[in-house]
Design a protein around this motif. Sequence first.
Motif, PDB file in Angstrom:
ATOM      1  N   GLU A  52      26.957  37.155 -10.316  1.00 16.38           N
ATOM      2  CA  GLU A  52      27.040  35.859 -10.983  1.00 16.38           C
ATOM      3  C   GLU A  52      28.224  35.056 -10.447  1.00 16.38           C
ATOM      4  O   GLU A  52      28.108  33.863 -10.173  1.00 16.38           O
ATOM      5  CB  GLU A  52      27.167  36.034 -12.499  1.00 16.38           C
ATOM      6  N   ALA A  53      29.377  35.711 -10.270  1.00 16.98           N
ATOM      7  CA  ALA A  53      30.554  35.029  -9.733  1.00 16.98           C
ATOM      8  C   ALA A  53      30.322  34.578  -8.294  1.00 16.98           C
ATOM      9  O   ALA A  53      30.895  33.583  -7.850  1.00 16.98           O
ATOM     10  CB  ALA A  53      31.776  35.942  -9.816  1.00 16.98           C
TER      11      ALA A  53
ATOM     12  N   ARG B 234      37.995  31.019  -0.414  1.00 17.81           N
ATOM     13  CA  ARG B 234      39.009  31.820  -1.118  1.00 17.81           C
ATOM     14  C   ARG B 234      38.801  31.801  -2.630  1.00 17.81           C
ATOM     15  O   ARG B 234      39.030  32.809  -3.299  1.00 17.81           O
ATOM     16  CB  ARG B 234      40.414  31.294  -0.810  1.00 17.81           C
ATOM     17  N   GLU B 235      38.403  30.663  -3.158  1.00 15.72           N
ATOM     18  CA  GLU B 235      38.206  30.556  -4.606  1.00 15.72           C
ATOM     19  C   GLU B 235      37.120  31.524  -5.084  1.00 15.72           C
ATOM     20  O   GLU B 235      37.243  32.132  -6.146  1.00 15.72           O
ATOM     21  CB  GLU B 235      37.849  29.116  -4.998  1.00 15.72           C
ATOM     22  N   THR B 236      36.072  31.657  -4.294  1.00 20.79           N
ATOM     23  CA  THR B 236      34.992  32.584  -4.660  1.00 20.79           C
ATOM     24  C   THR B 236      35.480  34.022  -4.588  1.00 20.79           C
ATOM     25  O   THR B 236      35.145  34.841  -5.454  1.00 20.79           O
ATOM     26  CB  THR B 236      33.768  32.364  -3.762  1.00 20.79           C
TER      27      THR B 236
ATOM     28  N   ALA C   8      38.502  35.085  -5.172  1.00 15.75           N
ATOM     29  CA  ALA C   8      39.315  35.295  -6.373  1.00 15.75           C
ATOM     30  C   ALA C   8      38.450  35.379  -7.627  1.00 15.75           C
ATOM     31  O   ALA C   8      38.697  36.218  -8.510  1.00 15.75           O
ATOM     32  CB  ALA C   8      40.337  34.167  -6.511  1.00 15.75           C
ATOM     33  N   ARG C   9      37.425  34.543  -7.717  1.00 14.36           N
ATOM     34  CA  ARG C   9      36.532  34.545  -8.893  1.00 14.36           C
ATOM     35  C   ARG C   9      35.791  35.876  -8.997  1.00 14.36           C
ATOM     36  O   ARG C   9      35.663  36.446 -10.084  1.00 14.36           O
ATOM     37  CB  ARG C   9      35.566  33.373  -8.792  1.00 14.36           C
ATOM     38  N   ILE C  10      35.327  36.393  -7.871  1.00 12.37           N
ATOM     39  CA  ILE C  10      34.601  37.672  -7.878  1.00 12.37           C
ATOM     40  C   ILE C  10      35.542  38.805  -8.255  1.00 12.37           C
ATOM     41  O   ILE C  10      35.180  39.692  -9.041  1.00 12.37           O
ATOM     42  CB  ILE C  10      33.938  37.923  -6.516  1.00 12.37           C
ATOM     43  N   HIS C  11      36.756  38.789  -7.720  1.00  8.90           N
ATOM     44  CA  HIS C  11      37.722  39.839  -8.058  1.00  8.90           C
ATOM     45  C   HIS C  11      37.989  39.835  -9.558  1.00  8.90           C
ATOM     46  O   HIS C  11      37.959  40.893 -10.206  1.00  8.90           O
ATOM     47  CB  HIS C  11      39.015  39.633  -7.261  1.00  8.90           C
ATOM     48  N   ALA C  12      38.221  38.655 -10.129  1.00  9.10           N
ATOM     49  CA  ALA C  12      38.483  38.560 -11.575  1.00  9.10           C
ATOM     50  C   ALA C  12      37.273  39.001 -12.393  1.00  9.10           C
ATOM     51  O   ALA C  12      37.415  39.736 -13.381  1.00  9.10           O
ATOM     52  CB  ALA C  12      38.870  37.122 -11.936  1.00  9.10           C
ATOM     53  N   ALA C  13      36.075  38.580 -11.984  1.00 10.99           N
ATOM     54  CA  ALA C  13      34.859  38.959 -12.716  1.00 10.99           C
ATOM     55  C   ALA C  13      34.632  40.464 -12.657  1.00 10.99           C
ATOM     56  O   ALA C  13      34.267  41.093 -13.652  1.00 10.99           O
ATOM     57  CB  ALA C  13      33.651  38.214 -12.155  1.00 10.99           C
TER      58      ALA C  13
END
Length: 140
Positions: A31-32, A75-77, A79-84
């Motif tokens: 999803e991320a 890069r934003e994706t 970071a978003r995947i790592h957080a998710a």
Amino acid sequence: MGYRLGRLIDHVGLRVDDFPAVQQFYLAVFEALGRACEVHDADDELSLDELYIGPRLGGGGVTANLHLCFQAPDRETVARIHAAGMAAGGRDNGGPGLRDYHPGYYAAFLLDPAGNNLEVKVDERVTGRSAEAVDVTTGS
């Protein structure tokens, strides 16, 4: 040769003991990433492209210590995947950042609930692709 599509790997299958935990993790990661996967019966298997994830089959083994790397657009994706992934039961194995593999290699690493190493990266040297994906049709 007959059936060359420009890639070596046709598909990858992960078999895990705690499928609900692993499923939750990968659903959050996909999803991320902005990608929808197929869920084949909630307790059976999920798939995205040529990655198949499901429970251990019969007395068969489980996938252990596998390294997977997903491509991200920026890069934003990453970071978003790592957080998710962290929020969905993953463990940090290297937070988002530049790596010294080569200039512009930005990645993050997570261990999924089964212990497999998931890397998500963007190669900032890549400025274009010949195609986003390749669709293959087959005869009956």
